[in-house]
Design an enzyme around this catalytic site. Sequence first.
Site, PDB file in Angstrom:
ATOM      1  N   ASP A   1      -1.385  21.552  70.419  1.00 49.65           N
ATOM      2  CA  ASP A   1      -2.349  21.098  71.101  1.00 49.65           C
ATOM      3  C   ASP A   1      -2.274  21.423  71.848  1.00 49.65           C
ATOM      4  O   ASP A   1      -2.714  22.328  73.338  1.00 49.65           O
ATOM      5  CB  ASP A   1      -3.418  21.071  69.975  1.00 49.65           C
ATOM      6  CG  ASP A   1      -4.872  21.301  71.015  1.00 49.65           C
ATOM      7  OD1 ASP A   1      -5.578  22.227  71.125  1.00 49.65           O
ATOM      8  OD2 ASP A   1      -5.898  19.940  71.362  1.00 49.65           O
TER       9      ASP A   1
ATOM     10  N   MET B   1     -11.852  19.669  74.174  1.00 54.03           N
ATOM     11  CA  MET B   1     -12.257  20.312  75.228  1.00 54.03           C
ATOM     12  C   MET B   1     -11.008  20.805  75.551  1.00 54.03           C
ATOM     13  O   MET B   1     -11.303  21.536  76.846  1.00 54.03           O
ATOM     14  CB  MET B   1     -12.978  19.106  76.416  1.00 54.03           C
ATOM     15  CG  MET B   1     -13.979  18.714  75.436  1.00 54.03           C
ATOM     16  SD  MET B   1     -15.623  19.937  75.420  1.00 54.03           S
ATOM     17  CE  MET B   1     -15.833  20.281  77.264  1.00 54.03           C
ATOM     18  N   ARG B   2     -10.456  20.215  75.566  1.00 53.82           N
ATOM     19  CA  ARG B   2      -9.242  20.969  76.255  1.00 53.82           C
ATOM     20  C   ARG B   2      -8.431  22.392  76.120  1.00 53.82           C
ATOM     21  O   ARG B   2      -8.795  23.024  76.920  1.00 53.82           O
ATOM     22  CB  ARG B   2      -7.546  20.061  75.102  1.00 53.82           C
ATOM     23  CG  ARG B   2      -6.433  20.690  76.140  1.00 53.82           C
ATOM     24  CD  ARG B   2      -5.245  20.397  75.483  1.00 53.82           C
ATOM     25  NE  ARG B   2      -4.623  18.624  75.652  1.00 53.82           N
ATOM     26  CZ  ARG B   2      -4.645  18.000  75.148  1.00 53.82           C
ATOM     27  NH1 ARG B   2      -4.950  18.316  73.803  1.00 53.82           N
ATOM     28  NH2 ARG B   2      -4.603  16.464  75.251  1.00 53.82           N
ATOM     29  N   ALA B   3      -9.518  23.234  74.942  1.00 52.58           N
ATOM     30  CA  ALA B   3      -8.970  24.475  75.812  1.00 52.58           C
ATOM     31  C   ALA B   3     -10.416  24.819  76.387  1.00 52.58           C
ATOM     32  O   ALA B   3      -9.980  25.915  77.017  1.00 52.58           O
ATOM     33  CB  ALA B   3      -9.612  24.940  73.668  1.00 52.58           C
TER      34      ALA B   3
END
Length: 671
Positions: A194, A275-277
């Site tokens: 990720d 929320m990284r995406a």
Amino acid sequence: MSAPYPFAALVGQDSLRLALLLNAVSPAVGGVLVRGEKGTAKSTAVRALSALLPAVDVVAGCRFSCDPAAPDPACPDGPHNPPGAFESRPARMVELPVGASEDRLVGALDIERALAEGVKAFEPGLLADAHRGILYVDEVNLLHDHLVDLLLDAAAMGASYVEREGVSVRHAARFLLVGTMNPEEGELRPQLLDRFGLTLEVAASREPDQRVEVVRRRLAYDDDPAGFAARWAGEEAAVRRRIVAARELLPSVRLGDGALRQIAATCAAFEVDGMRADIVMARTATALAAWAGRTEVLAEDVRQAALLALPHRRRRNPFDAPGLDEDKLDQTLEEFSGEDENESDDDPDPDGPGGGGGQPAPDDGGPQGGDTAARPEAGADGEPQTPGGTSGEQAPVRAAEPFRAKVLSVPGIGEGAAGRRSRARTEHGRTTGARRPRGALTKLHLAATVQAAAPHQRARGRSGPGLVIRRDDLRQAAREGREGNLVLFVVDASGSMAARQRMSAVKGAVLSLLLDAYQRRDKVGLVTFRGAAAEVALPPTSSVDAAAARLESLPTGGRTPLAAGLLRAHDVLRVERLRDPARRALVVVVTDGRATGGPEPVALAGRAARLFAADGVASVVVDCESGPVRLGLAGQLAGELGAATVTLDELRADSIAGLVKDVQGRSRRAA
């Protein structure tokens, strides 16, 4: 000379080139992980990127490549305020070898000078060399976990921290992180996967004309590298100018509320974690607009960003293949585009290739595919027989739902590759003692060093503060951590295992142990036996995915050549010890203990089992026997192996039976 860009462009696929160029435009995207089979020009494409990056200005003489326009105030070679002379040089591409040490990655302190002189003598590592350039890790899935953690922490924070015995050094480390890997050799941990901004799959072209052109260009480059590079220099210069223009345009690109809502809705629709995406998609869409020469992010930018940023973030377990349903993506983007929808609400089932149609799914009939024919009668030895009286083969059954497995480990302490299963002497872990260093000192044991030097201070003429330290006084910290093992599964696939629908539960248990092996960074192998012989279904490998696939397609039926299975496993271990002598093995035999194949099957199985005991191989027998009447044959086999015995229920980490057995075992040992 860098790798030939036209060759990489031809083989590397449009998505690979685009992902690399977007990171060149905006390093904040977070890097690229390139997955693909061997021979698909992954490394060639990455190495070609360095020739396309614009030159960088650096402070003259600074080992950390500080920008003269904004020097790092904490630079170990600083301060650079006001900056002095500067120089322009090409952007570096630094390659991190899989076998690199921690000191080579983050840098090393001269411990002797730090103790004797009180100075911070720091030798920069690869992170410092890669600052404002590219850090490339080939076969990143084979990199040790502690190195990957350091690498990704530096990539996220933009700085590298070195802490050694009270001495601290910090320097800037902002770089474009690129990793390549072959999934057949093992996967990255999901949380590390990720951390890469973009991920994509590449495969070799199946078009003969394109493959011919690849070979032609490769041969032309080998014959005359300089001439080949000169022939394509104009195209490379054009790409370089476009990167510079896109970088200058990037601050002016507007990411509107409509595009933001599409990004948020897409991440929610695909149920990605965290929320990284969303952030990566926003940065990627902005870079796409700048690369296209636009100052407004369009829906097509959001769609392309989703295809690059989301596939690896929606995996729910390590055996899920990365991917994205493009029909669902288009539907989500259209729903939040603000335009009128003319689509019918009757969507086909996204999980089915035909969207329904009244046809049952392949597994709707249960493990046997809906076959309601009568089962073969069992013979006198318990093996199912065909009407003709010979052993039959049954179709593969699906594995039951996996569970969190109990930890199985190798006793004693080893010195194998870093992992998370058994005790081992490692460079990382808790300190358990001290020893004289063998070679370069890497982990100082301060108390032991002082204790060794203290008795000699008067003889060495000490007259002031500080110790007089000599090389012989230095002590290396002995540390204990965890290692990864070779977990070799020896699975009984005979007819007796297929009886009473046991094989589904057995496969579920082995799949659970494979998941555990994935998380503990083990190598795995699979030996199966049935009928008249045993076979190596999967040689030892780091690809747990491959083991799971072989397990799923494993057929059952026939007699039980237990001795053949054990002998084949013993041979696999013998060969593997020659390849990797430091890695200890754990053999997991999954059987009900019946031995019906070959002459004198029980006696042969006993002799084969005693070979493991003689070699000191750690073993566990998973007893698959079920029913009200049990023969206890698996327990007898465990006695010959010198192994522990667990039932399928006791394999569960939360099993009450397993807890009771552990308590009883501790009580017996205490007595």
